[in-house]
Write a protein that holds these residues in place. Structure first.
Motif, PDB file in Angstrom:
ATOM      1  N   ALA B 255       0.838  -1.202   0.000  1.00 27.85           N
ATOM      2  CA  ALA B 255       0.000   0.000   0.000  1.00 27.85           C
ATOM      3  C   ALA B 255       0.871   1.248   0.000  1.00 27.85           C
ATOM      4  CB  ALA B 255      -0.918  -0.011   1.220  1.00 27.85           C
ATOM      5  N   GLY B 256       1.962   1.188   0.770  1.00 23.77           N
ATOM      6  CA  GLY B 256       2.856   2.340   0.828  1.00 23.77           C
ATOM      7  C   GLY B 256       3.581   2.573  -0.482  1.00 23.77           C
ATOM      8  N   ALA B 257       3.765   1.503  -1.269  1.00 22.17           N
ATOM      9  CA  ALA B 257       4.508   1.623  -2.516  1.00 22.17           C
ATOM     10  C   ALA B 257       3.611   2.050  -3.670  1.00 22.17           C
ATOM     11  CB  ALA B 257       5.178   0.291  -2.851  1.00 22.17           C
ATOM     12  N   LEU B 258       2.306   2.144  -3.415  1.00 19.37           N
ATOM     13  CA  LEU B 258       1.368   2.449  -4.500  1.00 19.37           C
ATOM     14  C   LEU B 258       1.681   3.790  -5.168  1.00 19.37           C
ATOM     15  CD1 LEU B 258      -1.207   1.636  -6.000  1.00 19.37           C
ATOM     16  CD2 LEU B 258      -2.521   2.825  -4.247  1.00 19.37           C
ATOM     17  N   GLY B 259       1.848   4.828  -4.336  1.00 16.75           N
ATOM     18  CA  GLY B 259       2.096   6.167  -4.887  1.00 16.75           C
ATOM     19  C   GLY B 259       3.344   6.222  -5.755  1.00 16.75           C
ATOM     20  N   PRO B 260       4.522   5.859  -5.197  1.00 18.08           N
ATOM     21  CA  PRO B 260       5.754   5.890  -5.988  1.00 18.08           C
ATOM     22  C   PRO B 260       5.678   5.012  -7.239  1.00 18.08           C
ATOM     23  CG  PRO B 260       6.257   5.644  -3.660  1.00 18.08           C
ATOM     24  CD  PRO B 260       4.779   5.565  -3.790  1.00 18.08           C
ATOM     25  N   SER B 261       4.974   3.857  -7.133  1.00 22.47           N
ATOM     26  CA  SER B 261       4.886   2.971  -8.294  1.00 22.47           C
ATOM     27  C   SER B 261       4.122   3.635  -9.427  1.00 22.47           C
ATOM     28  CB  SER B 261       4.168   1.675  -7.921  1.00 22.47           C
ATOM     29  OG  SER B 261       4.793   1.060  -6.843  1.00 22.47           O
ATOM     30  N   LEU B 262       3.019   4.304  -9.089  1.00 24.42           N
ATOM     31  CA  LEU B 262       2.239   4.970 -10.124  1.00 24.42           C
ATOM     32  C   LEU B 262       3.046   6.096 -10.749  1.00 24.42           C
ATOM     33  CD1 LEU B 262      -1.285   4.991  -8.493  1.00 24.42           C
ATOM     34  CD2 LEU B 262      -0.599   3.806 -10.568  1.00 24.42           C
ATOM     35  N   GLN B 263       3.921   6.700  -9.954  1.00 19.66           N
ATOM     36  CA  GLN B 263       4.751   7.770 -10.501  1.00 19.66           C
ATOM     37  C   GLN B 263       5.681   7.255 -11.588  1.00 19.66           C
ATOM     38  OE1 GLN B 263       6.691   9.830  -7.260  1.00 19.66           O
ATOM     39  NE2 GLN B 263       5.578  11.678  -7.800  1.00 19.66           N
ATOM     40  N   THR B 264       6.135   5.998 -11.445  1.00 18.31           N
ATOM     41  CA  THR B 264       7.079   5.469 -12.431  1.00 18.31           C
ATOM     42  C   THR B 264       6.443   5.370 -13.811  1.00 18.31           C
ATOM     43  OG1 THR B 264       6.464   3.209 -11.878  1.00 18.31           O
ATOM     44  CG2 THR B 264       8.394   4.118 -10.754  1.00 18.31           C
ATOM     45  N   VAL B 265       5.093   5.222 -13.872  1.00 18.73           N
ATOM     46  CA  VAL B 265       4.467   5.168 -15.193  1.00 18.73           C
ATOM     47  C   VAL B 265       3.846   6.504 -15.560  1.00 18.73           C
ATOM     48  CG1 VAL B 265       4.065   2.700 -15.195  1.00 18.73           C
ATOM     49  CG2 VAL B 265       2.336   4.224 -14.234  1.00 18.73           C
ATOM     50  N   GLY B 266       4.166   7.535 -14.807  1.00 22.99           N
ATOM     51  CA  GLY B 266       3.748   8.863 -15.210  1.00 22.99           C
ATOM     52  C   GLY B 266       2.444   9.342 -14.616  1.00 22.99           C
ATOM     53  N   VAL B 267       1.876   8.597 -13.665  1.00 23.45           N
ATOM     54  CA  VAL B 267       0.670   9.079 -12.996  1.00 23.45           C
ATOM     55  C   VAL B 267       1.102   9.982 -11.845  1.00 23.45           C
ATOM     56  CG1 VAL B 267      -1.428   8.447 -11.759  1.00 23.45           C
ATOM     57  CG2 VAL B 267      -0.568   6.980 -13.579  1.00 23.45           C
ATOM     58  N   THR B 268       1.004  11.284 -12.043  1.00 22.32           N
ATOM     59  CA  THR B 268       1.426  12.188 -10.982  1.00 22.32           C
ATOM     60  C   THR B 268       0.233  12.839 -10.302  1.00 22.32           C
ATOM     61  OG1 THR B 268       1.706  13.846 -12.684  1.00 22.32           O
ATOM     62  CG2 THR B 268       3.688  12.741 -11.920  1.00 22.32           C
ATOM     63  N   GLN B 269      -0.949  12.715 -10.936  1.00 24.21           N
ATOM     64  CA  GLN B 269      -2.152  13.269 -10.321  1.00 24.21           C
ATOM     65  C   GLN B 269      -2.433  12.561  -8.998  1.00 24.21           C
ATOM     66  OE1 GLN B 269      -4.858  15.510 -11.243  1.00 24.21           O
ATOM     67  NE2 GLN B 269      -3.169  16.459 -12.311  1.00 24.21           N
ATOM     68  N   GLY B 270      -2.865  13.325  -8.012  1.00 24.25           N
ATOM     69  CA  GLY B 270      -3.290  12.708  -6.760  1.00 24.25           C
ATOM     70  C   GLY B 270      -2.178  12.008  -6.014  1.00 24.25           C
ATOM     71  N   TYR B 271      -0.962  12.531  -6.152  1.00 24.76           N
ATOM     72  CA  TYR B 271       0.173  11.901  -5.481  1.00 24.76           C
ATOM     73  C   TYR B 271      -0.080  11.758  -3.983  1.00 24.76           C
ATOM     74  CZ  TYR B 271       4.666  11.638  -3.173  1.00 24.76           C
ATOM     75  OH  TYR B 271       5.682  11.284  -2.344  1.00 24.76           O
ATOM     76  N   TYR B 272      -0.615  12.839  -3.386  1.00 24.90           N
ATOM     77  CA  TYR B 272      -0.817  12.827  -1.936  1.00 24.90           C
ATOM     78  C   TYR B 272      -1.864  11.817  -1.510  1.00 24.90           C
ATOM     79  CZ  TYR B 272       2.125  16.883  -1.407  1.00 24.90           C
ATOM     80  OH  TYR B 272       3.198  17.715  -1.396  1.00 24.90           O
TER      81      TYR B 272
END
Lengths: 377, 307
Positions: B255-272
């Motif tokens: 669950a904690g890795a969800l945010g950073p993982s999505l960032q790797t594919v370019g999903v930066t919306q809703g990072y927080y």
């Protein structure tokens, strides 16, 4: 072999240890009790000051310089005193957020979430009611801030009352979630594109700001906080709701047998505390920042917990404690410049005060002079 | 934008993140589990985590040996946990409130002495390259697992065995389940709880060492984000069973890795919002697993949060 037995005796309820003395035979008992309630925290604070002095001595700094600087930075001049009181105002309200649920024996530590969301809701209310007379906008802001704070903390109370989930953990989780929500909204949908370095919402407008109290630079938050503390004291000690809450905090089973609405009391205490924390956020926006940004998450919610414990959850005692902690915070900058101490120094001191004040709980009922005496002869 | 390739990238990144992020969760929850088995709760493990991270980094920087740093973190944790255990042995002192105080004190001490170590780079712990069989650099870096992860799993198995089958473990459980029974047996309640709290905080200190010496692998004041407190919820979720703690830690890590993982594919919306996923997962798990008016299986009877 005796050690376990002593421990066994000590952990038994006080009533089983010694025959109770009827308090109505001792004329001085109210005085004794008040003295006990005053002496224990003072002793704890002196102990914390001594421990911190030792800490400074080990580091090669002079404790006398430290306390002198704290005095000057916090109360020494009109300017520093105003700074202290300015810092104390949100602390009055966030301390209530911890102290009200504490009447029921709950340890709620998530005030920070209610502060930031309350501040954000107040900002949104101001933006939505733009153009209305300032007083209307301000009332809308206060209602929105307090309302969102109440809902956020009320959720903690609801989960505690209905599902039996530990309120300490839930309130903290909600505080983290609230902060994430706040950051998301401030840096995303609600962001003013002109705020480049420090993401912020649009401003609420100069006209809608709360002006200073006459003759000072102090904003009205101090007065609001003080009134809230007095009202809470009346609520707790003079009304039947407060009495019911104290019974519940003292003995849950007795309260349930008495048919007190325990679940409702829990939700009410949490929601009311959250409303005050949300109001603190609203005042920070309306009187200091003029918009919602990361400055709202300045740790007021967390310092409030410490103040509530220092005041032993008595709303009247919250006032001097908030000023004391606000003063220590106000002196932080001076300490950094003059003594080269890092800003975490204040945290270390706070931690020491916190630990020793909680340790002093063990003094209650131990010192003979403070206990009721049997004067029947 | 969302296609099979990016889904698999996210999956690999979450697996990798889970292996990385879960280790501090694992250590703190094992420590908390041991402490709670003795009938006491230690919210101060959050402060222990931060202090452990700072001490580990500082010792690693000065001695050049990260393993010495891990050891020092464990010792610092035991010291702070010992303080918690000793003070809570006094009558009328609430262990929940004292935990909050210890959290503040531990964090304050760590920030105070950690100031000079924010800049310099200390030697980090080595990793075990389990991805040697693959040519893909992502897989290689994903499977570069810290030895502390395996030590954590070993510690979980060991703790389970100790609590379940040894005399020492039985004594801890008696003290945690019924003070009356412990008293009748003449067990030194205060001493057993003190040792359980100190040992538990020692484990939490190692979790802190992982934060500064493995992943993220640096020391700064924003290093811990409440893992020490979430461990309390994690222990509830794993029903006070050290083996289940492993699964719980992996879940929380994912669950904690969800945010950073999505960032790797370019999903930066809703990072927080993704960043808050572990807290939401914790909350949902608590709501789903805790039932009113019924004590949880495996919960120590003397635990103050259970009353």
């Amino acid at each position: 072999m005796t050690a376990p037995q002593d421990a066994a005796l000590a952990s038994r309820p006080a009533a089983l240890r010694a025959a109770p003395v009827p308090t109505n035979t001792d004329r001085f008992y109210p005085l004794r009790r008040t003295m006990e309630a005053l002496c224990a925290p003072v002793a704890a604070m002196l102990l914390a000051a001594a421990a911190f002095s030792l800490f400074l001595l080990v580091l090669g700094k002079a404790p006398a310089d430290f306390f002198d600087l704290v005095w000057r930075g916090a109360f020494g001049s009109w300017f520093s005193l105003q700074n202290t009181l300015q810092r104390a105002s949100p602390l009055l309200l966030t301390a209530l957020c911890a102290a009200l649920p504490a009447q029921l024996g709950l340890v709620v530590i998530g005030g920070e979430g209610a502060v930031v969301l309350g501040g954000l809701a107040a900002t949104v209310a101001a933006l939505l009611s733009a153009g209305a007379p300032p007083l209307v906008v301000q009332v809308a802001m206060a209602l929105a801030g307090a309302g969102v704070g109440a809902v956020w903390m009320g959720l903690t109370g609801l989960l505690r009352a209905k599902r039996g989930i530990n309120e300490t953990i839930v309130s903290l989780l909600l505080a983290y979630i609230g902060l994430a929500l706040f950051n998301h909204l401030v840096e995303g949908p609600l962001r003013d594109p002109a705020s480049l370095n420090k993401p912020s919402t649009y401003g609420i407008g100069e006209a809608n700001m709360l002006g200073p109290l006459p003759g000072t630079d102090l904003h009205p938050g101090l007065a609001i906080g003080a009134v809230a503390c007095v009202l809470c004291w009346v609520l707790i000690s003079k009304t039947s709701i407060g009495f019911a809450a104290r019974i519940t905090g003292g003995n849950l089973r007795a309260a349930q047998l008495q048919g007190l609405p325990v679940a409702r009391l829990i939700v009410l205490a949490c929601a009311l505390g959250g409303a005050f924390a949300g109001l603190a956020g609203m005042i920070e926006v309306a009187a200091v920042h003029g918009r919602a940004n990361a400055s709202l998450a300045a740790g007021y919610g967390y310092t409030g917990i410490l103040i509530a414990f220092l005041a032993r959850h008595n709303p009247l005692a919250i006032m001097p404690m908030a000023v004391l902690l606000g003063g220590i915070g106000a002196a932080g900058g001076l300490l950094q410049r003059r003594m080269g101490l890092p800003d975490a120094t204040v945290m270390v001191l706070q931690g020491m005060i916190f630990v020793s004040i909680l340790t002093s709980e063990t003094l209650y009922g131990r010192i003979k002079w403070f206990q009721p005496r049997d004067t029947r002869r | 934008m969302i296609d099979a390739a990016s889904v698999s990238t996210v999956a690999v990144a979450m697996l990798a993140g889970s292996l990385r992020v879960s280790t501090p969760f694992l250590f703190v929850s094992l420590g908390e589990c041991l402490t709670e088995k003795s009938g006491r709760i230690n919210l101060g493990n959050e402060g222990v985590l931060v202090l452990g991270a700072m001490v580990a980094y500082a010792i690693s920087y000065h001695t050049g040996s990260p393993w010495l740093g891990v050891l020092a973190a464990a010792l610092a944790g035991m010291l702070l946990g010992g303080a918690h255990g000793a003070i809570c042995a006094l009558t009328r002192v609430s262990d929940v409130a004292m935990g909050i105080a210890i959290m503040l004190a531990g964090t304050g001490i760590a920030f105070f002495f950690g100031k000079p170590y924010v800049q310099p780079t200390a030697p980090l712990l080595p990793t075990i390259p389990l991805g040697f069989w693959s040519d893909l650099p992502q897989v290689k870096s994903a499977l570069a697992v810290s030895p502390l992860f395996f030590i954590g799993i070993l510690a979980a198995v060991l703790l389970h065995w100790v609590l379940r089958t040894t005399r020492m473990g039985l004594r801890v459980r008696i003290v945690g389940d019924s003070e009356d029974a412990a008293r009748a047996l003449g067990l030194p309640i205060a001493r057993i709880r003190l040792l359980a709290t100190a040992a538990g905080s020692g484990l939490a200190g190692i979790g802190g060492a992982f934060l500064s010496l493995c992943y993220p692998g640096s020391w700064n004041e924003g290093l811990s984000s409440g893992q020490g407190l979430m461990a309390v919820a994690l222990v509830v979720f794993s029903r006070w069973n050290p083996l289940t703690c492993i699964a719980a830690a992996l879940l929380f890590g994912a669950a904690g890795a969800l945010g950073p993982s999505l960032q790797t594919v370019g999903v930066t919306q809703g990072y927080y919002l993704f960043y808050a996923a572990p807290y939401v997962v914790t909350l949902v798990i608590l709501v789903l697993t805790v039932l009113p008016g019924r004590s949880l299986r495996g919960m120590p009877g003397e635990l103050s949060i259970g009353r």
